[in-house]
Design a protein around this motif. Sequence first.
Motif, PDB file in Angstrom:
ATOM      1  N   GLU A   1       0.828  -1.203   0.000  1.00  0.00           N
ATOM      2  CA  GLU A   1       0.000   0.000   0.000  1.00  0.00           C
ATOM      3  C   GLU A   1       0.867   1.260   0.000  1.00  0.00           C
ATOM      4  N   MET A   2       1.971   1.243   0.739  1.00  0.00           N
ATOM      5  CA  MET A   2       2.894   2.380   0.732  1.00  0.00           C
ATOM      6  C   MET A   2       3.439   2.611  -0.676  1.00  0.00           C
TER       7      MET A   2
ATOM      8  N   GLN B   1       4.307   2.997  -7.201  1.00  0.00           N
ATOM      9  CA  GLN B   1       5.354   2.003  -7.342  1.00  0.00           C
ATOM     10  C   GLN B   1       4.802   0.627  -6.973  1.00  0.00           C
ATOM     11  N   SER B   2       5.663  -0.386  -7.119  1.00  0.00           N
ATOM     12  CA  SER B   2       5.314  -1.745  -6.718  1.00  0.00           C
ATOM     13  C   SER B   2       6.577  -2.450  -6.241  1.00  0.00           C
ATOM     14  N   PHE B   3       6.427  -3.702  -5.813  1.00  0.00           N
ATOM     15  CA  PHE B   3       7.578  -4.495  -5.381  1.00  0.00           C
ATOM     16  C   PHE B   3       8.439  -4.962  -6.555  1.00  0.00           C
ATOM     17  N   LEU B   4       7.928  -4.860  -7.756  1.00  0.00           N
ATOM     18  CA  LEU B   4       8.614  -5.421  -8.917  1.00  0.00           C
ATOM     19  C   LEU B   4      10.043  -4.890  -9.037  1.00  0.00           C
ATOM     20  N   ASN B   5      11.000  -5.831  -9.027  1.00  0.00           N
ATOM     21  CA  ASN B   5      12.433  -5.540  -9.194  1.00  0.00           C
ATOM     22  C   ASN B   5      13.051  -4.730  -8.048  1.00  0.00           C
ATOM     23  N   LYS B   6      12.341  -4.584  -6.952  1.00  0.00           N
ATOM     24  CA  LYS B   6      12.923  -3.892  -5.795  1.00  0.00           C
ATOM     25  C   LYS B   6      13.890  -4.837  -5.070  1.00  0.00           C
ATOM     26  N   LYS B   7      15.010  -4.293  -4.618  1.00  0.00           N
ATOM     27  CA  LYS B   7      15.986  -5.047  -3.840  1.00  0.00           C
ATOM     28  C   LYS B   7      15.618  -4.915  -2.362  1.00  0.00           C
ATOM     29  N   VAL B   8      15.459  -6.044  -1.691  1.00  0.00           N
ATOM     30  CA  VAL B   8      14.924  -6.058  -0.324  1.00  0.00           C
ATOM     31  C   VAL B   8      15.884  -6.803   0.612  1.00  0.00           C
ATOM     32  N   VAL B   9      16.064  -6.248   1.821  1.00  0.00           N
ATOM     33  CA  VAL B   9      16.798  -6.916   2.896  1.00  0.00           C
ATOM     34  C   VAL B   9      15.831  -7.164   4.039  1.00  0.00           C
ATOM     35  N   VAL B  10      15.806  -8.398   4.530  1.00  0.00           N
ATOM     36  CA  VAL B  10      14.916  -8.797   5.622  1.00  0.00           C
ATOM     37  C   VAL B  10      15.762  -9.370   6.748  1.00  0.00           C
ATOM     38  N   SER B  11      15.720  -8.771   7.923  1.00  0.00           N
ATOM     39  CA  SER B  11      16.429  -9.359   9.060  1.00  0.00           C
ATOM     40  C   SER B  11      15.561 -10.425   9.713  1.00  0.00           C
TER      41      SER B  11
ATOM     42  N   VAL C   1      12.617   8.968   4.039  1.00  0.00           N
ATOM     43  CA  VAL C   1      12.373   7.533   3.871  1.00  0.00           C
ATOM     44  C   VAL C   1      10.945   7.232   4.315  1.00  0.00           C
ATOM     45  N   LEU C   2      10.203   6.488   3.509  1.00  0.00           N
ATOM     46  CA  LEU C   2       8.857   6.070   3.897  1.00  0.00           C
ATOM     47  C   LEU C   2       8.995   5.023   4.997  1.00  0.00           C
ATOM     48  N   PHE C   3       8.361   5.291   6.133  1.00  0.00           N
ATOM     49  CA  PHE C   3       8.582   4.450   7.311  1.00  0.00           C
ATOM     50  C   PHE C   3       7.265   3.874   7.812  1.00  0.00           C
ATOM     51  N   GLY C   4       7.196   2.532   7.883  1.00  0.00           N
ATOM     52  CA  GLY C   4       6.021   1.840   8.400  1.00  0.00           C
ATOM     53  C   GLY C   4       6.288   1.325   9.802  1.00  0.00           C
ATOM     54  N   PRO C   5       5.727   1.949  10.839  1.00  0.00           N
ATOM     55  CA  PRO C   5       5.997   1.549  12.225  1.00  0.00           C
ATOM     56  C   PRO C   5       5.362   0.207  12.560  1.00  0.00           C
ATOM     57  N   ALA C   6       5.940  -0.463  13.554  1.00  0.00           N
ATOM     58  CA  ALA C   6       5.535  -1.822  13.888  1.00  0.00           C
ATOM     59  C   ALA C   6       4.056  -1.947  14.213  1.00  0.00           C
ATOM     60  N   LYS C   7       3.523  -1.020  15.012  1.00  0.00           N
ATOM     61  CA  LYS C   7       2.154  -1.208  15.464  1.00  0.00           C
ATOM     62  C   LYS C   7       1.158  -1.216  14.310  1.00  0.00           C
ATOM     63  N   ALA C   8       1.563  -0.648  13.165  1.00  0.00           N
ATOM     64  CA  ALA C   8       0.730  -0.717  11.968  1.00  0.00           C
ATOM     65  C   ALA C   8       1.190  -1.837  11.042  1.00  0.00           C
ATOM     66  N   ALA C   9       2.477  -1.863  10.745  1.00  0.00           N
ATOM     67  CA  ALA C   9       2.994  -2.750   9.707  1.00  0.00           C
ATOM     68  C   ALA C   9       2.996  -4.218  10.107  1.00  0.00           C
ATOM     69  N   ASN C  10       3.153  -4.523  11.401  1.00  0.00           N
ATOM     70  CA  ASN C  10       3.199  -5.947  11.776  1.00  0.00           C
ATOM     71  C   ASN C  10       1.922  -6.410  12.485  1.00  0.00           C
TER      72      ASN C  10
ATOM     73  N   HIS D   1      -5.543  -9.151   4.014  1.00  0.00           N
ATOM     74  CA  HIS D   1      -5.132  -8.121   3.046  1.00  0.00           C
ATOM     75  C   HIS D   1      -5.969  -6.856   3.227  1.00  0.00           C
ATOM     76  N   GLU D   2      -7.260  -7.030   3.415  1.00  0.00           N
ATOM     77  CA  GLU D   2      -8.147  -5.888   3.579  1.00  0.00           C
ATOM     78  C   GLU D   2      -7.876  -5.155   4.902  1.00  0.00           C
ATOM     79  N   ILE D   3      -7.609  -5.906   5.972  1.00  0.00           N
ATOM     80  CA  ILE D   3      -7.296  -5.274   7.261  1.00  0.00           C
ATOM     81  C   ILE D   3      -6.037  -4.429   7.145  1.00  0.00           C
ATOM     82  N   MET D   4      -4.989  -4.957   6.502  1.00  0.00           N
ATOM     83  CA  MET D   4      -3.737  -4.208   6.368  1.00  0.00           C
ATOM     84  C   MET D   4      -3.930  -2.967   5.504  1.00  0.00           C
ATOM     85  N   ARG D   5      -4.739  -3.083   4.478  1.00  0.00           N
ATOM     86  CA  ARG D   5      -5.046  -1.913   3.640  1.00  0.00           C
ATOM     87  C   ARG D   5      -5.764  -0.851   4.471  1.00  0.00           C
ATOM     88  N   SER D   6      -6.709  -1.282   5.299  1.00  0.00           N
ATOM     89  CA  SER D   6      -7.461  -0.339   6.135  1.00  0.00           C
ATOM     90  C   SER D   6      -6.566   0.334   7.169  1.00  0.00           C
ATOM     91  N   ILE D   7      -5.625  -0.436   7.739  1.00  0.00           N
ATOM     92  CA  ILE D   7      -4.700   0.144   8.711  1.00  0.00           C
ATOM     93  C   ILE D   7      -3.861   1.230   8.056  1.00  0.00           C
TER      94      ILE D   7
END
Length: 457
Positions: free
Chosen positions: A231-232, A238-248, A373-382, A412-418
């Motif tokens: 959603e961000m 934009q989309s995730f397509l071809n984005k380079k991602v690091v996940v800890s 930087v677009l920042f998604g905080p935990a209480k929303a993003a997770n 998916h709908e809940i995360m979009r609404s958040i």
Amino acid sequence: MTTQVFKTDTPAQSYINSVFEQLKLKNAHQPEFLQAVEEIFLSLIPVFEQHPEYIQHNILSRIVEPDRIVSFRVTWVDDQNQVQVNRGYRVQFNNVVGPYKGGLRFHPTVNESIMKFLAFEQIFKNSLTGLPIGGGKGGSDFNPKGKSNAEIMRFCQSFMTELYRHIGPDVDVPAGDIGVGGREIGYLFGQYKRIRGAHEAGVLTGKLPGYGGSLVRKEATGYGLVYFVEEMLRDNNQSFLNKKVVVSGSGNVAIYAIEKAQHLGAKVVACSDSNGYIYDPDGIDVKVVKEIKEVKGERIKTYVDYRTNATYTEDFLGIWSIPCDIALPCATQNEINGDAARTLVSNGVKIVAEGANMPSNLEAINVFLENGVLFGPAKAANAGGVATSALEMAQNSGRNYWSFNKVDEKLHEIMRSIYIESKEAAQKYGTPGNLVVGSNIAGFVKVANGMISEGVY
């Protein structure tokens, strides 16, 4: 922690500062809890300026005190017939919106400060989902790593022998967290049934599918994190397509964030565990990570035995030196400090979204926001994990069992609404684009209004 965090130019600022100073005096030995409160309070100044009734009802002083904290001894016998003792906790923080809801964490770092910080965050995260659940958290300093199934079963049975008297489907509904998965929830639920003499399926969530659990629960936090970032991205054409991602991380949250991000076209190049991180320039093979972590229970360094182009580096915090478009911290609290944030920014990161609880400290968050930087905080993003736990509660109440696709669509709908609600709150209160402020306010206002409506008790 500074001694004077807030300006005192207005009655709202003076009130917030006063409550926080009193809280620090009472909880000087609880840095994690104070950090969580400070982050929330910094967002609420415009709310209290527009709603002086919150000051009149002294909402902040009330909301930072848990309804109750239960601390108890957990005694169990190991495979060598030696008696072991751990400490258990349940923090029931606020049930204005619904029954207390939050996970159980089994990890040696568990203490009252961490339990309070997690439970406090849970209040607003749960409020954001739009579902009728309040905030709580619990756990123990028990470490399940290296323990046999029999030892874990005996510990869980002892833990539930005390916990059962404080929980119930309409009172407090624990779930899993770090160190507590389907196996542990199963042992806990079995002991609860044995003591209560009833099959109250709704008392715990995170049960295995087929035994009262919901499909998608294992995937929910990771999938939900990616849906939030989607959603961000969409909001910025934009989309995730071809984005380079690091996940800890390399637990459930990280694994399924990797899986979903790759499904949406991203290239995830790194993940980690508490020892170190792997870098795979060809893209992480999530099937290999699942084999290592979910089947064999090995350390992530063995990934290089499967993928010859991959490298392993000791010191998991070094993962943030890898250039990426999107960073998803999914390991643990405070894993990104100011220096790590500045490194990410200098390497061109565009989006950071939190899959773990409070993985970025306040300095890091400020670095991200100050640098656009677009920042998604935990209480929303997770929030996807607890949202799906609430969907499991709904299925248990109705004696229903929904399909994977149905639960995934609802998630998916809940995360979009958040995302939409957080964005709109940020806009309304004068900080457009700041999802930290937006999510804090959106979650807080529902709870504050509920507390006023129920009176003082």
